[in-house]
Motif scaffolding. Sequence first.
Motif, PDB file in Angstrom:
ATOM      1  N   LYS A  23       3.660 -44.838  43.990  1.00 54.15           N
ATOM      2  CA  LYS A  23       4.041 -43.579  43.353  1.00 54.15           C
ATOM      3  C   LYS A  23       2.803 -42.921  42.788  1.00 54.15           C
ATOM      4  N   GLU A  24       2.446 -41.809  43.352  1.00 52.92           N
ATOM      5  CA  GLU A  24       1.327 -41.046  42.837  1.00 52.92           C
ATOM      6  C   GLU A  24       1.883 -39.822  42.128  1.00 52.92           C
ATOM      7  N   GLU A  25       1.251 -39.461  41.021  1.00 55.99           N
ATOM      8  CA  GLU A  25       1.701 -38.277  40.304  1.00 55.99           C
ATOM      9  C   GLU A  25       1.347 -37.041  41.113  1.00 55.99           C
ATOM     10  N   ASN A  26       2.309 -36.135  41.204  1.00 51.05           N
ATOM     11  CA  ASN A  26       2.084 -34.887  41.916  1.00 51.05           C
ATOM     12  C   ASN A  26       1.631 -33.847  40.910  1.00 51.05           C
ATOM     13  N   THR A  27       0.322 -33.674  40.803  1.00 47.13           N
ATOM     14  CA  THR A  27      -0.206 -32.699  39.852  1.00 47.13           C
ATOM     15  C   THR A  27      -0.183 -31.286  40.420  1.00 47.13           C
ATOM     16  N   ASP A  28       0.129 -31.157  41.715  1.00 47.80           N
ATOM     17  CA  ASP A  28       0.176 -29.845  42.334  1.00 47.80           C
ATOM     18  C   ASP A  28       1.565 -29.217  42.281  1.00 47.80           C
ATOM     19  N   GLU A  29       2.517 -29.857  41.600  1.00 44.09           N
ATOM     20  CA  GLU A  29       3.876 -29.337  41.545  1.00 44.09           C
ATOM     21  C   GLU A  29       3.898 -27.997  40.815  1.00 44.09           C
ATOM     22  N   VAL A  30       4.588 -27.051  41.392  1.00 45.62           N
ATOM     23  CA  VAL A  30       4.662 -25.709  40.829  1.00 45.62           C
ATOM     24  C   VAL A  30       5.539 -25.729  39.584  1.00 45.62           C
ATOM     25  N   GLN A  31       5.067 -25.097  38.546  1.00 41.92           N
ATOM     26  CA  GLN A  31       5.823 -24.980  37.302  1.00 41.92           C
ATOM     27  C   GLN A  31       6.366 -23.555  37.185  1.00 41.92           C
ATOM     28  N   TYR A  32       7.550 -23.440  36.608  1.00 40.28           N
ATOM     29  CA  TYR A  32       8.207 -22.146  36.445  1.00 40.28           C
ATOM     30  C   TYR A  32       8.479 -21.899  34.966  1.00 40.28           C
ATOM     31  N   TYR A  33       8.530 -20.643  34.605  1.00 37.83           N
ATOM     32  CA  TYR A  33       8.902 -20.232  33.257  1.00 37.83           C
ATOM     33  C   TYR A  33      10.108 -19.300  33.367  1.00 37.83           C
ATOM     34  N   LEU A  96      27.660  -5.402  26.541  1.00 34.06           N
ATOM     35  CA  LEU A  96      26.811  -6.590  26.447  1.00 34.06           C
ATOM     36  C   LEU A  96      26.207  -6.919  27.813  1.00 34.06           C
ATOM     37  N   TYR A  97      24.902  -7.193  27.855  1.00 38.06           N
ATOM     38  CA  TYR A  97      24.202  -7.510  29.099  1.00 38.06           C
ATOM     39  C   TYR A  97      23.335  -8.746  28.892  1.00 38.06           C
ATOM     40  N   VAL A  98      23.230  -9.572  29.927  1.00 38.16           N
ATOM     41  CA  VAL A  98      22.311 -10.708  29.916  1.00 38.16           C
ATOM     42  C   VAL A  98      21.500 -10.695  31.201  1.00 38.16           C
ATOM     43  N   GLU A  99      20.287 -11.231  31.124  1.00 42.44           N
ATOM     44  CA  GLU A  99      19.404 -11.289  32.284  1.00 42.44           C
ATOM     45  C   GLU A  99      18.634 -12.593  32.278  1.00 42.44           C
ATOM     46  N   ILE A 100      18.296 -13.071  33.490  1.00 42.00           N
ATOM     47  CA  ILE A 100      17.430 -14.229  33.656  1.00 42.00           C
ATOM     48  C   ILE A 100      16.235 -13.789  34.503  1.00 42.00           C
ATOM     49  N   HIS A 101      15.041 -13.946  33.942  1.00 43.12           N
ATOM     50  CA  HIS A 101      13.805 -13.616  34.649  1.00 43.12           C
ATOM     51  C   HIS A 101      13.044 -14.920  34.878  1.00 43.12           C
ATOM     52  N   VAL A 102      12.375 -15.034  36.028  1.00 38.54           N
ATOM     53  CA  VAL A 102      11.619 -16.245  36.355  1.00 38.54           C
ATOM     54  C   VAL A 102      10.215 -15.848  36.797  1.00 38.54           C
ATOM     55  N   CYS A 103       9.233 -16.641  36.386  1.00 37.82           N
ATOM     56  CA  CYS A 103       7.879 -16.443  36.896  1.00 37.82           C
ATOM     57  C   CYS A 103       7.322 -17.779  37.359  1.00 37.82           C
ATOM     58  N   VAL A 104       6.431 -17.717  38.338  1.00 39.59           N
ATOM     59  CA  VAL A 104       5.786 -18.903  38.879  1.00 39.59           C
ATOM     60  C   VAL A 104       4.442 -19.058  38.182  1.00 39.59           C
ATOM     61  N   GLY A 105       4.229 -20.213  37.573  1.00 39.97           N
ATOM     62  CA  GLY A 105       2.970 -20.466  36.880  1.00 39.97           C
ATOM     63  C   GLY A 105       2.945 -19.813  35.512  1.00 39.97           C
ATOM     64  N   GLU A 106       1.946 -20.215  34.742  1.00 36.26           N
ATOM     65  CA  GLU A 106       1.857 -19.758  33.357  1.00 36.26           C
ATOM     66  C   GLU A 106       1.484 -18.289  33.229  1.00 36.26           C
ATOM     67  N   ASN A 107       0.720 -17.755  34.177  1.00 30.01           N
ATOM     68  CA  ASN A 107       0.237 -16.378  34.079  1.00 30.01           C
ATOM     69  C   ASN A 107       0.879 -15.444  35.098  1.00 30.01           C
ATOM     70  N   GLY A 108       1.971 -15.874  35.724  1.00 31.16           N
ATOM     71  CA  GLY A 108       2.635 -15.046  36.725  1.00 31.16           C
ATOM     72  C   GLY A 108       3.445 -13.927  36.100  1.00 31.16           C
ATOM     73  N   ALA A 109       3.893 -13.015  36.933  1.00 33.19           N
ATOM     74  CA  ALA A 109       4.730 -11.904  36.474  1.00 33.19           C
ATOM     75  C   ALA A 109       6.194 -12.331  36.545  1.00 33.19           C
ATOM     76  N   PHE A 110       6.960 -11.963  35.533  1.00 33.13           N
ATOM     77  CA  PHE A 110       8.388 -12.279  35.517  1.00 33.13           C
ATOM     78  C   PHE A 110       9.139 -11.336  36.445  1.00 33.13           C
TER      79      PHE A 110
END
Length: 137
Positions: A23-33, A96-110
């Motif tokens: 088992k090797e750690e996958n440090t290249d895994e994409v993180q989302y916010y 009433l309104y709700v929204e979910i925004h997602v960005c890829v990586g720490e500095n990506g655009a939502f």
Amino acid sequence: MKQLFQIAFVFLVALALFSCSDKEENTDEVQYYVKYVARVTSYTGPWSPYLNSVTVKTERGEDTFATKGVENWVKTIGPVNRGFKAEIEAYGGPYLYVEIHVCVGENGAFECKKSGGNYYDGGLYSSKRAYASFVID
């Protein structure tokens, strides 16, 4: 002397075999916010817009926030991994309104991935519910 080389060889082979892990750690895994948004809009009538509470799914579980007196609410969470199911549920009114925004990586655009709303039906003192969910894939 030959026996010393044999012991050293066996030691090095054992060290090489046991120091490697399958088992090797996958440090290249994409993180989302994830950015959650809940808002109520103006109403032309006797009632003012109100937002009672907002519940969202975070990387640690579910969090509920008391939002009385607030018309716009925003919360960003992360990082989360692929497969995370983002959920938001809000109570308030009249519109009433709700929204979910997602960005890829720490500095990506939502980017808005899901939105939902619920409209006031004219019932006295009624609190409306709006819900949205989105799975990051």
